[in-house]
Write a protein that holds these residues in place. Structure first.
Motif, short mmCIF file in Angstrom:
data_model
loop_
_atom_site.label_atom_id
_atom_site.label_comp_id
_atom_site.label_asym_id
_atom_site.label_seq_id
_atom_site.Cartn_x
_atom_site.Cartn_y
_atom_site.Cartn_z
N TYR B 274 12.67 -4.23 -22.58
CA TYR B 274 14.03 -4.46 -23.01
C TYR B 274 14.51 -5.87 -22.62
O TYR B 274 14.96 -6.36 -23.55
CB TYR B 274 15.04 -3.76 -22.10
CG TYR B 274 15.28 -2.41 -22.19
CD1 TYR B 274 15.68 -1.80 -23.41
CD2 TYR B 274 14.56 -1.23 -21.47
CE1 TYR B 274 15.71 -0.38 -23.67
CE2 TYR B 274 14.55 -0.20 -21.60
CZ TYR B 274 15.15 0.41 -22.77
OH TYR B 274 15.10 1.83 -22.94
N LEU B 275 13.71 -6.55 -21.75
CA LEU B 275 13.89 -8.03 -21.53
C LEU B 275 12.52 -8.41 -21.02
O LEU B 275 12.06 -8.36 -20.12
CB LEU B 275 14.73 -8.13 -20.38
CG LEU B 275 15.28 -9.57 -20.09
CD1 LEU B 275 15.83 -10.32 -21.04
CD2 LEU B 275 16.44 -9.68 -18.79
N ALA B 276 11.89 -9.28 -22.15
CA ALA B 276 10.68 -9.78 -21.85
C ALA B 276 10.24 -10.82 -21.23
O ALA B 276 9.06 -11.10 -20.92
CB ALA B 276 9.65 -9.59 -23.49
N HIS B 277 11.31 -11.55 -20.76
CA HIS B 277 11.14 -12.79 -20.07
C HIS B 277 12.11 -12.95 -19.10
O HIS B 277 13.39 -12.43 -19.25
CB HIS B 277 11.29 -14.00 -21.13
CG HIS B 277 10.62 -15.20 -20.56
ND1 HIS B 277 11.00 -16.11 -19.79
CD2 HIS B 277 9.39 -15.89 -20.82
CE1 HIS B 277 10.46 -17.10 -19.44
NE2 HIS B 277 9.33 -17.04 -20.35
N SER B 278 11.65 -13.68 -17.86
CA SER B 278 12.51 -13.65 -17.00
C SER B 278 13.67 -14.58 -17.13
O SER B 278 13.44 -15.52 -18.11
CB SER B 278 11.87 -14.39 -15.71
OG SER B 278 12.69 -15.03 -14.62
N VAL B 279 14.81 -14.56 -16.92
CA VAL B 279 16.00 -15.23 -17.29
C VAL B 279 16.77 -15.86 -16.05
O VAL B 279 17.75 -16.46 -16.16
CB VAL B 279 17.17 -14.61 -18.11
CG1 VAL B 279 16.61 -13.95 -19.45
CG2 VAL B 279 17.73 -13.19 -17.31
N VAL B 314 23.25 -11.75 -19.51
CA VAL B 314 22.18 -11.03 -20.37
C VAL B 314 22.09 -9.45 -19.86
O VAL B 314 21.73 -8.77 -20.92
CB VAL B 314 20.94 -12.19 -20.04
CG1 VAL B 314 19.87 -11.53 -20.77
CG2 VAL B 314 21.34 -13.64 -20.41
N GLU B 316 23.69 -7.39 -18.57
CA GLU B 316 24.79 -6.40 -18.81
C GLU B 316 24.75 -6.10 -20.24
O GLU B 316 24.86 -4.95 -20.66
CB GLU B 316 26.17 -7.12 -18.53
CG GLU B 316 27.34 -6.15 -18.63
CD GLU B 316 28.57 -6.92 -18.70
OE1 GLU B 316 28.71 -8.00 -18.24
OE2 GLU B 316 29.66 -6.05 -18.90
N THR B 317 24.29 -7.12 -21.22
CA THR B 317 24.39 -6.72 -22.63
C THR B 317 23.40 -5.59 -22.77
O THR B 317 23.15 -5.11 -23.56
CB THR B 317 24.16 -7.92 -23.44
OG1 THR B 317 24.76 -9.02 -22.99
CG2 THR B 317 24.34 -7.95 -24.70
N ILE B 318 22.00 -5.81 -22.21
CA ILE B 318 20.89 -5.14 -22.43
C ILE B 318 21.09 -3.87 -21.45
O ILE B 318 20.59 -2.76 -22.28
CB ILE B 318 19.69 -5.99 -21.82
CG1 ILE B 318 19.46 -7.10 -22.63
CG2 ILE B 318 18.53 -5.24 -21.82
CD1 ILE B 318 18.64 -8.15 -22.20
N LYS B 320 23.64 -1.81 -21.61
CA LYS B 320 24.20 -0.92 -22.66
C LYS B 320 23.22 -0.22 -23.22
O LYS B 320 23.38 0.83 -23.51
CB LYS B 320 25.16 -1.88 -23.56
CG LYS B 320 26.41 -2.34 -23.01
CD LYS B 320 27.65 -1.64 -22.89
CE LYS B 320 28.77 -2.38 -22.13
NZ LYS B 320 28.47 -2.54 -20.63
N LYS B 321 22.26 -0.92 -23.70
CA LYS B 321 21.36 -0.12 -24.66
C LYS B 321 20.18 0.66 -23.80
O LYS B 321 19.90 1.91 -24.06
CB LYS B 321 20.60 -1.57 -25.19
CG LYS B 321 19.18 -1.01 -26.08
CD LYS B 321 19.38 -0.69 -27.28
CE LYS B 321 18.03 -0.44 -28.00
NZ LYS B 321 18.09 0.31 -29.13
#
Lengths: 337, 366
Positions: B274-279, B314, B316-318, B320-321
């Motif tokens: 879902y999130l491929a890179h550390s933010v 970021v 939170e947006t993800i 949802k999915k």
């Protein structure tokens, strides 16, 4: 053979990197479709498809992506992580491809090259190569396209830099002479320098900033922006800070603001967007620095999707009136510099 | 030297060990209160995240009590936390306070500053003593966290309402006063025994919820309006995913013990799809932890974030999915200085009702 159509949303970091991508892709024979400048429709699309807590520039980015969706084969959203040592992009930009992917399910394929110059596979060359390989198998051509477009990108960047004449106070000196010759003091149009600092995507997007630049131009103001300040000077200015700034996009804005403070332009306007994390911190730093230069007027404008034009007009007029009156006072009563 | 530090949950158990015992005077900032928040909010930039405001409030209250030196942690982004100390320093200077700020962070190139800061803290004491005290302080923090995780299981099963918190408060006082590791072991044994006495072991199959999100908000009860307690009284077992341990270990052990980072790797792996890179911040681990919570068979996850937090938005947006894909309920609670107690209660209760309903439905169908 039909050309591959690649869409570029005209928002966020593309204000800076669009020329590079555009030239590279066109040289390889792809068709580049740039989304239209931000308008009501795009803003609405963006606001509808994103969370309410996301900042305005990202919402607008969503809108641009959606407006491109049915015109292109691919949409280019590079994952920008790091382009210089010791600085990153903001978390929302790093996570942007994932955010877009998870919010908008109906999208065509996204192109997500990684730009992270700390890593060998993340350099500009490699990241453009990844995209280039989609268009053609000829790696020599890709290589050549890269070097030419990179060179041009650097050249254009330098071409946009500050014309040193702009900061020259000669205009002011002329006005002072006129005053001495006994012209009507109150009607003299004093030419003033106003620096508009902030992220490129706020300064250059006339829909978000409600035509601020045009308005200033109409008011006979000499406008200075962060992109006019050479990177060398930005670097030098940032050394004044207690701790280096670790956001690439803010570095330019802060360095430029400090530079303009030091050169005693008449006013500095800092543009920020609601919910922007970088700006909330950086704004405080600039504000703190501005106190060392009492002769430079400083103000901050915050934009969000509900910002009304009349409110901004009033504040802008009041700000300019203040700056002008101060100038007039100096010319009339203070010894000229 | 009069020294003050910010508050975070029960971290103050370790303060005396590393400050007072080194010969400094510890100015303990008053517990977080409405006043702390008001002071912080009044002087901070409007759109800064909540932790900055509260910590600023702590510092102002500490300075009012006569502190001369402020101790603060730092970092190098991309989360805003790395810039807290700088901004707070500017604000406090503008307010006219006279102080020195020691910032503890991994330096970029300039190791001398860190070395000097450590020497100021050491205050001429022997290195062996300094290292020993730091070790003890760390043990105290670990023990506190262990017990905190334990009471999350005890509270929903307690025999008398509120008794867990009382027992725990006594234990914290004891941990604070402990002088060596032996004493800590004794305290741990006693506490665990006391917890066993007040637990009603007949209560089984409670609703289990993962608590993920931003570090400070999830660990500081004043900021999250005692969320863990609230959930406990609703009969929910909370599984806390953030901890000081998980936060500090990767930083400190970065070059020493690689195997300690294994947990982090696992979380990253879970989030990768879902999130491929550390933010930065806890953005990626929030996503990873929710995926892991689903795999562990928990009922749901609650994400707590301060208003305008960049990495967590970021996430939170993800989420949802993620929630949609895994059919796993998540609730996001955003905190700022305006957060009202009742609105929060309603949302939590509704969420827990939903989880209970899902369980019942699951039982009926199977």
């Amino acid at each position: 053979m039909k050309k591959i159509r690649i869409g570029i949303p005209y928002a966020l970091y593309f204000y800076e990197y669009y020329p590079l991508w555009k030239e590279f892709l066109t040289r390889l024979g792809a068709e580049v479709i740039l989304s239209k400048p931000t308008n009501k429709n795009i803003l609405d699309l963006g606001v509808r498809s994103s969370l309410s807590e996301v900042c305005l520039p990202v919402k607008i980015f969503y809108g641009h992506v959606l407006s491109l969706a049915d015109q292109v084969d691919y949409i280019l959203i590079p994952r920008m992580v790091c382009v210089e040592k010791g600085a990153f992009f903001c978390p929302k930009i790093i996570g942007l491809p994932d955010m877009v992917k998870s919010s908008i399910s109906t999208l065509n394929s996204l192109l997500v090259p990684l730009v992270d110059v700390r890593k060998p596979y993340g350099t500009w060359k490699n990241s453009l190569f990844q995209v280039g390989q989609l268009i053609t198998d000829n790696s020599l051509a890709i290589s050549r396209a890269f070097s030419i477009s990179w060179e041009n990108f650097q050249k254009n960047y330098v071409a946009n830099l500050l014309d040193p004449k702009l900061l020259n106070p000669s205009l002011l000196a002329k006005d002072t002479k006129n005053v001495a010759q006994g012209l009507d003091k109150m009607t003299i149009n004093i030419n003033i320098n106003i620096a508009v600092v902030g992220h490129d995507y706020l300064v250059n997007d006339s829909y978000i900033n409600l035509n601020l630049i045009d308005k200033l131009k109409k008011m006979n103001v000499n406008i200075l922006t962060p992109s006019m300040v050479p990177p060398r000077i930005v670097k030098k200015q940032l050394k004044k800070l207690y701790k280096p700034i670790f956001w690439s996009l803010s570095r330019k804005a802060v360095g430029a603001a400090l530079y303009y403070f030091e050169n005693k332009v008449e006013g500095v306007i800092h543009l920020t967007s609601f919910e922007c994390g970088e700006d909330s911190m950086v704004g405080e730093l600039i504000h703190h620095q501005s106190k060392q230069y009492p002769e430079v007027a400083y103000t901050e404008f915050v934009f969000d999707e509900h910002t009304g034009e009349a409110g901004i007009n009033t504040r802008l007029e009041a700000f300019l009136d203040m700056v002008r009156r101060k100038k007039q006072y100096e010319i009339n009563f203070a010894p000229s510099r | 030297m009069k020294l003050t530090l910010p508050r975070l949950g029960n971290i103050e158990v370790a303060y005396e060990t590393i400050i007072t015992d080194m010969g400094h005077e510890l100015i303990e900032p008053p517990p977080n209160s409405k006043r702390t928040l008001d002071l912080g909010v009044r002087y901070s930039p409007e759109y800064c995240c909540l932790p900055l405001k509260i910590v600023l409030g702590n510092f102002i209250e500490g300075l009012e009590l006569g502190a001369e030196v402020l101790l603060m942690a730092g970092g190098w982004g991309p989360c805003r936390f790395g810039y807290y100390a700088q901004v707070q320093r500017d604000i406090l200077i503008d307010l006219g306070y006279n102080f020195k700020m020691l910032i503890m962070e991994l330096p970029r190139g300039n190791w001398k500053t860190l070395w000097d800061n450590i020497n100021i803290l050491r205050n001429g004491k022997k290195w062996s003593y300094f290292a020993n005290q730091f070790g003890l302080a760390w043990q105290k923090i670990l023990l506190t966290e262990k017990l905190e995780n334990k009471i999350l299981q005890v509270r929903p099963r307690e025999k008398k309402k509120g008794i867990t918190s009382r027992v725990f408060a006594d234990t914290i006082v004891k941990i604070k006063k402990a002088k060596d590791r032996e004493a800590l072991k004794q305290i741990e044994r006693e506490a665990l025994q006391q917890f066993d006495e007040i637990t009603d072991f007949k209560k089984k199959n409670l609703i289990r919820v993962a608590l993920v999100g931003e570090f400070y908000v999830s660990l500081e009860p004043f900021v999250n309006h005692h969320l863990e307690e609230k959930l406990g009284y609703l009969g929910v077992e909370v599984v806390r995913k953030n901890s000081i341990r998980a936060w500090v270990e990767p930083i400190v052990n970065l070059h020493l013990f690689r195997e300690n980072i294994k947990d982090e790797k696992e979380i990253e792996q879970a989030a990768y799809h879902y999130l491929a890179h550390s933010v930065g911040g806890e953005g990626q681990s929030t996503v990873g932890n929710v995926v892991l919570a689903h795999q562990e068979g928990l009922d749901g996850a609650i994400q707590v974030i301060p208003f305008t937090c960049m990495p967590e938005i970021v996430a939170e947006t993800i989420l949802k999915k993620v929630s949609e894909d895994l059919d796993f309920p998540t609730l996001t609670l955003t905190y700022d200085e305006q957060t009202g107690e009742e609105g929060l209660n309603t949302r939590i209760e509704a969420f827990i009702d939903l989880l209970k309903m899902r369980r019942r439905k699951g039982v009926m169908v199977s």
